[in-house]
Design a protein around this motif. Sequence first.
Motif, PDB file in Angstrom:
ATOM      1  N   VAL A 182       0.855  -1.190   0.000  1.00 47.75           N
ATOM      2  CA  VAL A 182       0.000   0.000   0.000  1.00 47.75           C
ATOM      3  C   VAL A 182       0.890   1.239   0.000  1.00 47.75           C
ATOM      4  O   VAL A 182       2.110   1.144   0.072  1.00 47.75           O
ATOM      5  N   SER A 183       0.267   2.400  -0.058  1.00 50.02           N
ATOM      6  CA  SER A 183       0.994   3.668  -0.120  1.00 50.02           C
ATOM      7  C   SER A 183       1.959   3.819   1.056  1.00 50.02           C
ATOM      8  O   SER A 183       1.635   3.464   2.189  1.00 50.02           O
ATOM      9  N   GLU A 184       3.131   4.392   0.770  1.00 52.91           N
ATOM     10  CA  GLU A 184       4.118   4.611   1.818  1.00 52.91           C
ATOM     11  C   GLU A 184       3.751   5.777   2.728  1.00 52.91           C
ATOM     12  O   GLU A 184       4.470   6.072   3.685  1.00 52.91           O
ATOM     13  N   SER A 215      -4.762  -0.470  -2.701  1.00 54.73           N
ATOM     14  CA  SER A 215      -5.302   0.211  -1.522  1.00 54.73           C
ATOM     15  C   SER A 215      -5.720  -0.841  -0.495  1.00 54.73           C
ATOM     16  O   SER A 215      -5.622  -2.043  -0.737  1.00 54.73           O
ATOM     17  N   PHE A 216      -6.197  -0.384   0.653  1.00 62.44           N
ATOM     18  CA  PHE A 216      -6.646  -1.304   1.692  1.00 62.44           C
ATOM     19  C   PHE A 216      -7.984  -1.955   1.337  1.00 62.44           C
ATOM     20  O   PHE A 216      -8.396  -2.913   1.983  1.00 62.44           O
ATOM     21  N   LYS A 217      -8.660  -1.436   0.320  1.00 64.99           N
ATOM     22  CA  LYS A 217      -9.981  -1.950  -0.036  1.00 64.99           C
ATOM     23  C   LYS A 217      -9.877  -3.251  -0.827  1.00 64.99           C
ATOM     24  O   LYS A 217      -9.110  -3.342  -1.789  1.00 64.99           O
ATOM     25  N   MET A 218     -10.672  -4.230  -0.430  1.00 64.09           N
ATOM     26  CA  MET A 218     -10.661  -5.516  -1.112  1.00 64.09           C
ATOM     27  C   MET A 218     -11.056  -5.359  -2.579  1.00 64.09           C
ATOM     28  O   MET A 218     -10.500  -6.025  -3.455  1.00 64.09           O
ATOM     29  N   VAL A 222      -8.823  -6.662  -5.820  1.00 64.21           N
ATOM     30  CA  VAL A 222      -9.326  -7.568  -6.860  1.00 64.21           C
ATOM     31  C   VAL A 222      -8.848  -7.093  -8.235  1.00 64.21           C
ATOM     32  O   VAL A 222      -8.374  -7.884  -9.063  1.00 64.21           O
ATOM     33  N   LEU A 223      -8.956  -5.785  -8.471  1.00 69.60           N
ATOM     34  CA  LEU A 223      -8.569  -5.227  -9.770  1.00 69.60           C
ATOM     35  C   LEU A 223      -7.055  -5.280  -9.975  1.00 69.60           C
ATOM     36  O   LEU A 223      -6.580  -5.613 -11.059  1.00 69.60           O
ATOM     37  N   THR A 224      -6.303  -4.952  -8.918  1.00 71.97           N
ATOM     38  CA  THR A 224      -4.836  -4.996  -9.016  1.00 71.97           C
ATOM     39  C   THR A 224      -4.365  -6.417  -9.275  1.00 71.97           C
ATOM     40  O   THR A 224      -3.469  -6.652 -10.097  1.00 71.97           O
ATOM     41  N   THR A 241      -2.074  -6.975   3.577  1.00 73.52           N
ATOM     42  CA  THR A 241      -3.093  -7.215   4.603  1.00 73.52           C
ATOM     43  C   THR A 241      -3.907  -8.445   4.214  1.00 73.52           C
ATOM     44  O   THR A 241      -3.926  -8.854   3.049  1.00 73.52           O
ATOM     45  N   ASP A 242      -4.609  -8.993   5.181  1.00 69.90           N
ATOM     46  CA  ASP A 242      -5.480 -10.136   4.897  1.00 69.90           C
ATOM     47  C   ASP A 242      -6.610  -9.743   3.946  1.00 69.90           C
ATOM     48  O   ASP A 242      -7.048 -10.545   3.121  1.00 69.90           O
ATOM     49  N   ASN A 243      -7.109  -8.509   4.056  1.00 68.95           N
ATOM     50  CA  ASN A 243      -8.165  -8.050   3.156  1.00 68.95           C
ATOM     51  C   ASN A 243      -7.687  -8.068   1.709  1.00 68.95           C
ATOM     52  O   ASN A 243      -8.404  -8.494   0.798  1.00 68.95           O
TER      53      ASN A 243
END
Length: 327
Positions: A182-184, A215-218, A222-224, A241-243
Amino acid sequence: MNKTISDIAQMAGVAKSTVSRFLNGGSVSEDTRQKIERIIKQYNYVPNTFAQSLKAKKTSIIGTVVPRLDSYATSQTLIGIDEELRGLQYQMLIANTSQDMQREIDAIYDFARQKVSGIILLAAEITDAHLKAIEDIQLPVLLVGQQHELLHSLIHNDEQAGYLMGKYVVEQGHRDIVYMGVSEKDQAVGIHRKQGFKRAIDECSDCTVRYYETSFKMSEAVLTAAEILQEKRPSLIVAATDNIAMGVMKTASFQKVRIPQQMSVAGFGGYDITEMIHPTLTTVKYHYLQAGKLAASHISKLVKGESISQHTVMDVELIPRESVDKI
C-alpha cells in the motif's frame, strides 16, 4: 498572528460572551454554532484559558480517533480499548474520520472542546498539522499503530512481521514472488512491513520479486490482482493485509486459478475469517485486542501523570496455513 476570543466574536458577528459560552459547552443557536466552529477550525483556535480549564476540569472520558470503522484491525483495537477503559472507570468517545486527514485534525480539536481527559489516535500518517493540534490542546495523546519520536506510541512489529513472512515463503521454495503493498504514506504497513519482507528476500540469492501498490480496499485489490495475473502469474502473491489477500483469492477464483496448487497467497493481520475460508490463509497474526487494552492502560497512566515507555512494540506471530504450498 494568533486570533483572540474577541477576534473570533467579531468575525462571527456575535458577542464575546457568546463565543465563551460555546467554548464552555453552553447553549447557542445552530446558526451561531456553525459560524463559530467554521472560524475556529479555519484558524485552529485554542485559547490558553480554555487549555487551562481542560487541565483543571478533567472528565472520565477518553477520545479515540480512528481512520475507518469497517476494518477488523480497528474494530478489535476499539473493543480492547473499551473493555479496559470500563475497568478503569473511563468512557470512550469515538471519532471516525473516513481516512480524511483534515477530519483527524478537526477531531483532535473537537475532543479538546469536549474536555476529554486524553486522546488515543489511530492515524496512518503524522503531519506537522497533527503535531500542532496536539501541542495546542495540551492533553495526553497516545499514538497507536504508527510511531513518532515526539509522541508516546504503541506499535505492532511490522518490520519483524514482514521478515517472518519473507523468510517463511522462501523456505517453502518460492522464488517467483509478487508483493502487493500500500501507499508509503502509511509508514507501518506501506514502509516497515515491506522493508522487513525485503530484508528476508535479500538473504535469498535467487529470488525475483515484483512490487505493486494497491489500496486497503478488497475491491481495489481484486482489480490490481487481475492486472498482475494478466501480465504473468507468479508462484506466490504476498499481500500487505489479509483483506488484500482475500481480494487476490477472489480474483484467482474468477480466473479459475487453484490455490495453492497453481498459485500461493499470504497476508498479514490474522483476521478471524482467514481460518474459516477455503483454503485457510497463511498470515502473520497481529494482537489487536491486546493492543487496544494496553493502549487504554497507557493513556490512563498519562492522564494521571504517570510515566510510560515512549514507544511500546507488540509482538506478532506467523501462522502457516493451507494457502501457501511447498515447492
